[in-house]
Design an enzyme around this catalytic site. Structure first.
Site, PDB file in Angstrom:
ATOM      1  N   ASP A 279       0.869  -1.171   0.000  1.00 46.40           N
ATOM      2  CA  ASP A 279       0.000   0.000   0.000  1.00 46.40           C
ATOM      3  C   ASP A 279       0.909   1.225   0.000  1.00 46.40           C
ATOM      4  O   ASP A 279       2.094   1.141   0.354  1.00 46.40           O
ATOM      5  CB  ASP A 279      -0.931  -0.002   1.214  1.00 46.40           C
ATOM      6  N   GLU A 651     -17.592   9.840   5.543  1.00 45.01           N
ATOM      7  CA  GLU A 651     -17.097   8.459   5.569  1.00 45.01           C
ATOM      8  C   GLU A 651     -16.293   8.223   4.293  1.00 45.01           C
ATOM      9  O   GLU A 651     -16.807   8.328   3.192  1.00 45.01           O
ATOM     10  CB  GLU A 651     -18.252   7.457   5.653  1.00 45.01           C
TER      11      GLU A 651
END
Length: 894
Positions: A279, A651
């Site tokens: 990542d 979110e």
């Protein structure tokens, strides 16, 4: 007159000269380069890759192991950026088809739909990539390797990135992930269409705030039963070409540097032969945040030797060569990593003539083609879940309506359609527009946005052009004076004049404004283009200057929406700013007290980097009574459609939720509208769970639409007015309260998801109503069931209603012999069946023999004879909606 260049600019000319010489040198030597062995198309890709590696120095090998790999002209290797995104459509690369957010796609329970979307996205990806290459553009978000799908398990409703996933069930996530990957990567026997990446491996689902340092403690049973099955399926069934490691640690080891996860399980157990990518900046975390390496070089050693071949970030670029010189890694380590990564570039056809590559001829006409537009509409409709319709308020009859009220913060906001990691649609339909279009000529639509999302996130509108003025060439004009630069540094002389040295010779700055003009409206969407022909379409900047005057005194929010970087000054003081180098548009606004009739200086700086460039000034009046406006239109109407929910500003990546209640402003709006006595339909646009306890008891009809993509409004309108019969199912459990769940950081599955729930759900996993009525009967299962053989289950399903509809037939297994630690029941098969009104169908459902495997505490597969319960129905056993049924039988596995 001679040209004199200031010394501060000499380096630019030197760089330009080097680039021109290198380009000319490559062009002149291209025929010779084509004679190198790795350009020999008669050899296999594997042989060509090995031949290339044999010619590379250690430094050159290291240069290829980072996401922004440099070019090596002497070997004919062009630079390449591995980082691209395609979560639900091409992201951050200009205009593209925008499909629903993955959690919405999961609500379709439709593997074929995910496959078709994968095909559509990869078509658009190929077309864009080859168009970029023709312009020699090789930046981020322009390549053919995509960091998608996200197949983590949405185990906790607080996780901000849960909407990127396919929900909470490992079986459903596996099926949808495999379908998407297959659609993306293509089925050509020689070339790969695009490279898909299964992420984030593994045991990763928040909290976001500590994702660079937290340690996921997980037992082997949960690891193999919940967190790994979808990755295993991606490898073994879809042959996914890359896997992305996660930021966090797993049982103490970095997920991007764990030999057990990356080598023992991924390669040795599952036979993965692609490459692992960290990542982005996760290798940095190994040293700087997890503190399990003693130096940056040691962090690269841990990652590379554990099986992380490609570093998204800069740690390999900055430290891996030093690790090699220190003896921490050797030539074999580098060769293996380069082989695994470079092999994909060969399989993508990057070293072959485009005529040999099946998809290289795709034109940009495939982007948002009519076919893809219809697919986006189909996906949006199939994703919609009818949660409540007890009074049969839905579907609405437009012939009986005179006026319809449309209210709510998500009624007319594009960000509520797009979710995160998205592209920019060519056209889009908000819920307001969808209802207006559907009712055109039939009923009047009255609109008020009714509330903001919450106290901190306000709905912003485009700043009126009439508020802006500038003085230019002696005249006052509407708008702001814009100075456009051919760089992203706002350097040069804003008015474009030529400076004079004391000697009288002119100094000509090559980065003076290319364009100076008055922009009467500061609202631009340049897509992947430029503001003018003589400006670059990447790395340009704009300086706007002028005055602002508001018509009414009061408190305002003033800001902007843009991509990538901007600053706003009022009366020469910094008012608001934003910098986001890669991701989606951001809205930023700060409060300011304005007085009517008074002018204020305003200056705006905007910088474009790569990808789609856009910018617009935004505002909101903060002292308006939004609920009263909503009540005014509601009282005039026959029915009230409330579009509420969340936004990616509440979110998303980096934004977990501390509450799963609907924000209080929206609760107040809904309660006030219900009190009017008017029929109320609540439509939710959101990505994660919402605890709609009061709303479930008091609102007549409730619909879950997720973040539905570009076709949102049309899809929602067709469901509300009955043109489309809803068939979506919840891919996650809507819990009543966070108090019913374990601590967010607890990765044990005990008490989580429908498989291990300890409390009654508000709406359970796989819940979804229909306008039809389905009934199940005559369940037949083979009398003899062997552990190593697939079986076929048969059942009759009838539609006893007067509406055609699609039933999502689900098969669940429950182990009746071994109960300790086993799931309450588990989804193991799904089949979508369209049944006409009054019709019955005999439905065959295939059940894989591996469905009976479960895991012990050591993570070992167990397949024991014993009693099992099979349930077939439209939802979970014992929780079937009134519009559908279910039927169960016990069997013995021998």
């Amino acid at each position: 007159m001679g040209l004199v260049v200031g010394s501060k600019y000499l380096w630019r000319y030197a760089v330009l000269l080097v680039v021109l010489v290198a380009t000319a040198s490559f062009a002149e030597s291209e025929p010779e380069l084509k004679k190198l062995k790795h350009f020999d198309t008669s050899l296999s890709f594997e042989e060509r890759t090995l031949a290339l590696i044999e010619q590379m120095s250690a430094a050159e090998k290291v240069s290829q192991l980072t996401h922004d790999a440099v070019g090596i002209p002497r070997l004919g290797i062009p630079r390449y950026n591995w980082w691209n995104e395609s979560l639900h459509g091409l992201a951050f690369s200009g205009k593209a088809t925008v499909f629903p957010q993955p959690v919405g796609l999961a609500a379709s329970f439709n593997e074929q739909l995910l496959f078709d979307i994968g095909v559509a996205i990869s078509d658009e990806a190929r077309a864009k990539h080859h168009a970029y290459i023709k312009q020699d553009k090789r930046e981020i978000f322009q390549g053919l390797n995509f960091f998608a799908p996200n197949i983590n398990i949405f185990r906790d409703p607080r996780w901000g990135r849960g909407s990127e996933t396919y929900g909470e069930d490992p079986w459903l996530t596996s099926r949808l992930g495999v379908a998407y990957i297959k659609g993306m990567q293509g089925d050509d026997p020689k070339y790969i269409k695009v490279g898909a990446t299964a992420k984030h491996y593994a045991v990763h689902s928040g909290p976001e705030a500590t994702r660079h340092s937290f340690n996921s403690i997980v037992g082997d049973k949960d690891l193999y039963e919940t967190y790994l099955p979808q990755f295993k399926a991606a490898v073994e069934e879809a042959n996914v070409y890359s896997v992305m490691g996660a930021y966090n640690r797993v049982n103490g080891a970095s997920a991007s540097g764990d030999p057990r996860l990356l080598t023992e399980i991924l390669r040795d157990e599952w036979g993965f032969d692609g490459f692992v990518v960290s990542d982005c900046w996760a290798v940095l975390d190994i040293y700087e945040h997890h503190k399990i390496a003693w130096s940056p070089e040691s962090a690269t050693e841990i990652a590379l030797k554990s099986g992380d071949e490609l570093n998204c970030g800069n740690y390999y670029k900055d430290h891996l060569l030093n690790a090699y010189k220190q003896g921490l890694v050797d030539d074999k380590d580098l060769d293996l990593a380069v082989y695994r990564t470079m092999l994909l570039r060969f399989k993508l056809g990057m070293f072959d003539d485009e005529a040999m590559v099946p998809w290289a001829a795709l034109s940009e006409s495939v982007i948002n083609s009519e076919k893809n537009q219809q697919l986006a509409l189909q996906a949006a409709k199939e994703s919609i879940v009818l949660l409540k319709n007890d009074t049969k308020l839905l579907p609405l009859d437009e012939n009986k309506l005179n006026k319809v009220a449309v209210v709510g913060p998500n009624a007319n906001q594009i960000e509520a359609l797009l979710g995160n990691y998205h592209g920019l649609p060519f056209q889009y339909s908000t819920p307001l527009k969808g209802v207006e279009d559907y009712l055109a000529g039939k009923a009047e639509v009255l609109y008020a946005h009714g509330s903001n999302w919450n106290d901190a996130v306000t709905i912003l509108e485009e700043l009126p052009a009439s508020w802006l003025s500038t003085l230019y060439q002696g005249k006052k004009q509407q708008g702001l004076l814009g100075h456009y630069y051919a760089n992203n540094r706002l350097e040069g002389n804003p008015d474009g004049r030529l400076d004079q040295e004391s000697s009288g010779a002119e100094i000509i700055y090559e980065n003076k404004p290319v364009l100076t003009r008055v922009d009467d409206v500061v609202s631009f969407d340049w897509d992947d283009g430029a503001p003018a022909e003589n400006l670059p379409d990447d790395f340009f900047s704009v300086l706007w200057q002028g005055q602002i005057e508001v018509p009414e005194s009061g408190s305002y929010l003033l800001g902007a929406e843009g991509h990538n970087k901007f600053k706003i000054y009022i009366n020469d003081k910094l008012h608001a700013e934003h910098y986001e180098g890669y991701h989606e548009n951001i809205k930023v606004a700060k409060p300011y007290e304005f007085k009517a009739g008074k002018t204020y200086k305003i200056k705006v700086e905007f910088e474009a980097h790569t990808g789609a460039a856009n910018f617009r000034l935004m505002w909101a009046k903060t002292d308006k009574n939004l609920i009263e406006e909503a009540l005014t239109v509601a009282k005039q109407s026959d029915v009230v459609l409330v579009f509420a929910g969340l936004t990616p500003r509440l979110e998303a990546e980096g934004y977990d939720r501390t509450s799963i209640e609907l924000p209080s402003q929206q609760q107040d709006l809904i309660k006030a509208l219900v009190k009017t006595g008017k029929p109320v339909v609540l439509v939710m646009l959101n990505g994660g769970h919402l605890a709609l306890n009061w709303e479930k008891e008091n609102v007549a009809a409730i619909v879950e639409a997720w973040y539905p993509g570009q076709a949102a409004g049309q899809a929602i309108a067709e469901v509300l007015f009955g043109r489309y019969n809803p068939s979506g199912r919840l891919p996650l459990t809507f819990v009543k309260s966070l108090d019913e769940l374990p601590h967010f950081g607890n990765y044990s599955m005990k008490g989580r998801t429908y498989r291990y729930a300890e409390h009654e759900a508000l709406w359970p996993f796989a819940w979804g109503l229909s306008y039809s009525q389905f009934n199940y009967s005559n369940l037949q299962i083979p009398k003899k069931i062997k552990r190593n053989k697939d079986l076929v289950v048969e059942v009759d399903i009838s539609n006893s209603s007067d509406r055609d509809g699609t039933e999502v037939v689900q098969l669940y297994l429950k182990n009746l012999t071994v109960s300790d630690g086993q799931p309450l029941h588990s989804l193991k098969a799904v089949k979508r069946v369209h049944i006409k009104a009054g019709e019955s169908k005999r439905v065959h459902i295939e059940l894989d023999a591996n469905s009976f495997i479960f895991f012990n505490d050591d993570g070992e597969e167990v397949l024991e004879k014993g009693r099992w319960k099979i349930t077939v129905g439209g939802s979970q056993p014992g929780l079937t909606p009134a519009s559908t049924g279910s039927i169960s039988k016990e069997i013995k596995l021998k």
